[in-house]
Write an enzyme that holds these catalytic residues in place. Structure first.
Site, PDB file in Angstrom:
ATOM      1  N   ARG A 168      37.285  68.107 121.904  1.00 26.43           N
ATOM      2  CA  ARG A 168      36.218  69.164 121.352  1.00 26.43           C
ATOM      3  C   ARG A 168      36.771  70.573 121.524  1.00 26.43           C
ATOM      4  O   ARG A 168      37.238  70.961 122.689  1.00 26.43           O
ATOM      5  CB  ARG A 168      35.097  68.761 122.437  1.00 26.43           C
ATOM      6  CG  ARG A 168      33.654  69.623 122.009  1.00 26.43           C
ATOM      7  CD  ARG A 168      32.920  69.441 123.182  1.00 26.43           C
ATOM      8  NE  ARG A 168      31.898  68.263 123.051  1.00 26.43           N
ATOM      9  CZ  ARG A 168      30.921  67.844 123.827  1.00 26.43           C
ATOM     10  NH1 ARG A 168      30.830  68.444 124.974  1.00 26.43           N
ATOM     11  NH2 ARG A 168      30.212  66.751 123.582  1.00 26.43           N
TER      12      ARG A 168
ATOM     13  N   LYS B 174      21.010  77.853 124.183  1.00 23.88           N
ATOM     14  CA  LYS B 174      20.171  77.687 125.375  1.00 23.88           C
ATOM     15  C   LYS B 174      20.005  79.053 126.177  1.00 23.88           C
ATOM     16  O   LYS B 174      19.096  79.319 126.935  1.00 23.88           O
ATOM     17  CB  LYS B 174      20.686  76.509 126.042  1.00 23.88           C
ATOM     18  CG  LYS B 174      20.599  75.226 125.406  1.00 23.88           C
ATOM     19  CD  LYS B 174      18.921  74.734 125.266  1.00 23.88           C
ATOM     20  CE  LYS B 174      18.316  74.534 126.559  1.00 23.88           C
ATOM     21  NZ  LYS B 174      16.840  74.054 126.362  1.00 23.88           N
TER      22      LYS B 174
ATOM     23  N   TYR C 284      25.572  75.669 121.190  1.00 27.14           N
ATOM     24  CA  TYR C 284      24.588  75.008 121.733  1.00 27.14           C
ATOM     25  C   TYR C 284      24.462  75.693 123.359  1.00 27.14           C
ATOM     26  O   TYR C 284      23.232  76.297 123.320  1.00 27.14           O
ATOM     27  CB  TYR C 284      24.835  73.510 122.320  1.00 27.14           C
ATOM     28  CG  TYR C 284      23.842  73.071 123.394  1.00 27.14           C
ATOM     29  CD1 TYR C 284      22.346  72.755 123.207  1.00 27.14           C
ATOM     30  CD2 TYR C 284      24.442  72.741 124.647  1.00 27.14           C
ATOM     31  CE1 TYR C 284      21.754  72.438 124.228  1.00 27.14           C
ATOM     32  CE2 TYR C 284      23.650  72.005 125.654  1.00 27.14           C
ATOM     33  CZ  TYR C 284      22.162  72.168 125.496  1.00 27.14           C
ATOM     34  OH  TYR C 284      21.341  71.711 126.374  1.00 27.14           O
TER      35      TYR C 284
ATOM     36  N   THR D  48      20.053  74.227 130.959  1.00 24.27           N
ATOM     37  CA  THR D  48      21.115  73.547 131.472  1.00 24.27           C
ATOM     38  C   THR D  48      22.126  74.263 131.896  1.00 24.27           C
ATOM     39  O   THR D  48      22.218  75.597 131.865  1.00 24.27           O
ATOM     40  CB  THR D  48      21.683  73.013 130.004  1.00 24.27           C
ATOM     41  OG1 THR D  48      22.850  72.492 130.060  1.00 24.27           O
ATOM     42  CG2 THR D  48      21.777  74.189 128.960  1.00 24.27           C
ATOM     43  N   ASP D  49      23.005  73.332 132.914  1.00 21.29           N
ATOM     44  CA  ASP D  49      24.069  74.204 133.491  1.00 21.29           C
ATOM     45  C   ASP D  49      25.305  74.758 132.412  1.00 21.29           C
ATOM     46  O   ASP D  49      26.110  75.387 133.018  1.00 21.29           O
ATOM     47  CB  ASP D  49      24.671  73.181 134.516  1.00 21.29           C
ATOM     48  CG  ASP D  49      25.594  71.837 133.883  1.00 21.29           C
ATOM     49  OD1 ASP D  49      25.196  71.625 132.460  1.00 21.29           O
ATOM     50  OD2 ASP D  49      25.789  71.030 134.553  1.00 21.29           O
ATOM     51  N   GLU D  50      25.187  74.311 131.171  1.00 24.75           N
ATOM     52  CA  GLU D  50      26.290  74.662 130.407  1.00 24.75           C
ATOM     53  C   GLU D  50      26.047  76.361 130.174  1.00 24.75           C
ATOM     54  O   GLU D  50      26.860  76.814 129.753  1.00 24.75           O
ATOM     55  CB  GLU D  50      26.060  74.038 128.789  1.00 24.75           C
ATOM     56  CG  GLU D  50      26.111  72.423 129.257  1.00 24.75           C
ATOM     57  CD  GLU D  50      26.629  71.804 127.903  1.00 24.75           C
ATOM     58  OE1 GLU D  50      27.199  72.441 126.957  1.00 24.75           O
ATOM     59  OE2 GLU D  50      26.553  70.683 128.055  1.00 24.75           O
TER      60      GLU D  50
END
Ligand code: NAD
Ligand code: DAU
Length: 339
Positions: A275, A156, A152, A128-130
Site C-alpha cells: 500500500r 479524520k 483517510y 483513530t490512532d492513524e
C-alpha cells in the site's frame, strides 16, 4: 426527568452497530436513535435484532445534510451524540478521497454546527490512532502532534481538529476517542482480518501487503465499545482519549493465526505490492483511558478465535456482500496485485 436519548451516527456500520447493541444491553433505559446513510459499508440488517419503538429508532440519512440533521435534533433533542459516521477504508481513500473529505470533515462540521445551535450534553467524536501517523518507536500520547499519512487519516485528523476548535471557540462539549485497529463480528470484509478469514474459508489467496511485518495494535470491538461508553459518561470534556489494548502484532503473525484457526495451509498467503505510504507501526499510550477505569476484557487470541467462529457461522451475512459492490472494489484494488 425524561429518558436519556443518544444519537448514534454511523450506527449501521461495524463498530456503530456493536455499540448500539452494547447500549441496549448495558443502558436498557436509553433511547437510541441511529442516523446512517447506509453507504456500501452500512447495513440495516446489522441491527435487525433490535425492534424499533420507544427505545430504538433508525433514520436513514446523511450527516452532511444539514436540514435533515437539524430537524432530527429538533425532534429528538439528544442528550448525547456519538459520531461513528465516516468513510473508513484506507485503500479506498487512496483510490478516491472525495467522499472521505465530504463525510469525515464536512459531515463532522455539520454535526458540530447543529450541536452548537441546538445544544447537547456531550458530543463524542470517534477517531483513530492513524491521525498520529506511523509510530516507529514508543507509543503515541494524546498531546502528540498529528501526522496523518493517508487521505483517510488526514480526513479524520481534520474532523478531530474541527471538533476541538468547536470546543475552544463555541464551548461545544466535545470528547474524542482515538481507537486502535478494531476487529470482531459485523466488520465489512474489505478490512484485513475479515478479508483474510473469508478468503481463507474459500481457499482464495490472502493478499499480504509488502513484507507483512507492519505492526497493528488490535482491540476487540466490545472492548472498544466499553471504552467509548466510559469516555462518553466519565470523560473530561475537551479531552482526547486513546483506546488500545496493547496487542501489537505483525500482520504476518495474524495471517498465520487465522490460517491455523481455520486449519488452512500457509501457502494461501500471497505477498503483493505494498500500500502506498503504508504506516509501519501503530502503538498507543492508553494511560489516560485506564485512569478512568477501563481495561480490556478480551484476550487477543481468544477474541480472534471467536471472530473466526462468527464468520464461519454467518456466511449468509458476508457472502452476498462479497458478490456485490465489493467484487468491483476487489478488482480495482487487487487485480493488478494478484495478476
Ligand atoms: P464502517 O465503515 O464499518 O461504518 C461506517 C458507517 O458510517 C456505515 O454504517 C456508513 O453507512 C455510515 N456512514 C458513512 N458516511 C455517512 C454519512 N455521510 N452520513 C451518515 N452515515 C454515514 O466503519 P467502522 O469500522 O465501524 O468505523 C466507525 C468509526 O470508528 C469511524 O469513524 C472510524 O474512523 C473509527 N475507527 C474505526 C476503527 C476500525 O478499526 N474499524 C478503529 C478506530 C476508529
Ligand atoms: O488503526 C485504526 C484504523 O484501522 C481505522 O481507523 C480504520 O478505519 C481501519 O480501516 C484500520 O486501518 P488499517 O489500514 O490499519 O486497516 P486494514 O484492515 O486496512 O489493514 C490492516 C493492516 O493489514 C495494514 O497494515 C494493511 C494490511 N493489509 C490490509 C489489507 C486490506 C494487508 O496486508 N492486506 C490487505 O489486503
Amino acid at each position: 426527568m425524561g429518558r436519556t436519548t443518544v444519537l448514534v451516527t454511523g450506527g449501521a456500520g461495524f463498530i456503530g452497530s456493536n455499540f448500539v447493541r452494547f447500549l441496549r444491553t448495558h443502558r436498557p433505559d436509553y433511547r437510541v436513535v441511529v442516523l446512517d446513510k447506509l453507504t456500501y459499508a452500512g447495513r440495516r440488517e446489522n441491527l435487525a435484532d433490535i425492534p424499533e419503538g420507544e427505545y430504538f429508532r433508525f433514520v436513514r440519512g446523511d450527516i452532511a445534510d444539514r436540514p435533515l440533521v437539524d430537524a432530527l435534533f429538533a425532534e429528538e433533542r439528544p442528550d448525547f451524540v456519538v459520531n461513528f459516521a465516516a468513510e473508513t477504508h484506507v485503500d479506498r481513500s487512496i483510490l478516491e478521497a472525495g467522499e472521505f473529505i465530504r463525510t469525515d470533515i464536512w459531515g463532522t462540521w455539520v454535526l458540530l454546527e447543529v450541536v452548537r445551535h441546538r445544544g447537547t450534553g456531550r458530543f463524542l467524536q470517534v477517531s483513530t490512532d492513524e491521525v498520529y501517523g506511523e509510530i516507529l518507536e514508543g507509543s503515541a500520547s494524546e498531546g502528540d502532534p498529528l501526522a496523518p499519512r493517508s487521505p483517510y487519516a488526514a480526513s479524520k485528523a481534520g474532523g478531530d481538529l474541527m471538533a476541538l476548535a468547536y470546543h475552544e471557540t463555541f464551548g461545544v462539549p466535545v470528547l474524542i476517542t482515538r481507537g486502535a485497529n478494531t476487529f470482531g463480528p459485523y466488520q465489512y470484509p474489505e478490512k484485513f482480518i475479515p478479508l483474510f478469514i473469508t478468503n481463507a474459508i474459500d481457499n482464495e489467496p490472502l493478499p499480504l501487503y509488502g513484507d507483512g511485518r507492519q505492526v497493528r495494535d488490535w482491540v476487540y470491538v466490545l472492548d472498544h465499545c466499553a471504552a467509548i461508553d466510559l469516555v462518553l459518561h466519565e470523560g473530561k470534556v475537551g479531552q482526547v482519549y486513546n483506546v488500545g489494548a496493547g496487542n501489537e502484532r505483525q500482520n504476518i503473525e495474524v495471517a498465520r493465526l487465522i490460517l491455523r484457526l481455520l486449519g488452512k495451509p500457509e501457502s494461501l498467503i500471497r505477498p503483493v505490492a505494498d500500500r502506498p505510504a503504508h504506516d509501519r507501526r501503530y502503538s498507543l499510550d492508553t494511560s489516560r483511558l485506564r485512569a478512568l477505569g477501563w481495561a480490556p476484557r478480551y484476550r487477543f487470541e481468544e477474541a480472534l478465535a471467536e471472530t473466526v467462529r462468527w464468520y464461519r457461522t454467518n456466511e449468509g451475512w458476508w457472502r452476498p456482500i462479497k458478490q456485490g459492490e465489493f467484487a468491483e472494489f476487489y478488482r480495482r484494488n487487487y487485480g493488478h496485485r494478484l495478476g
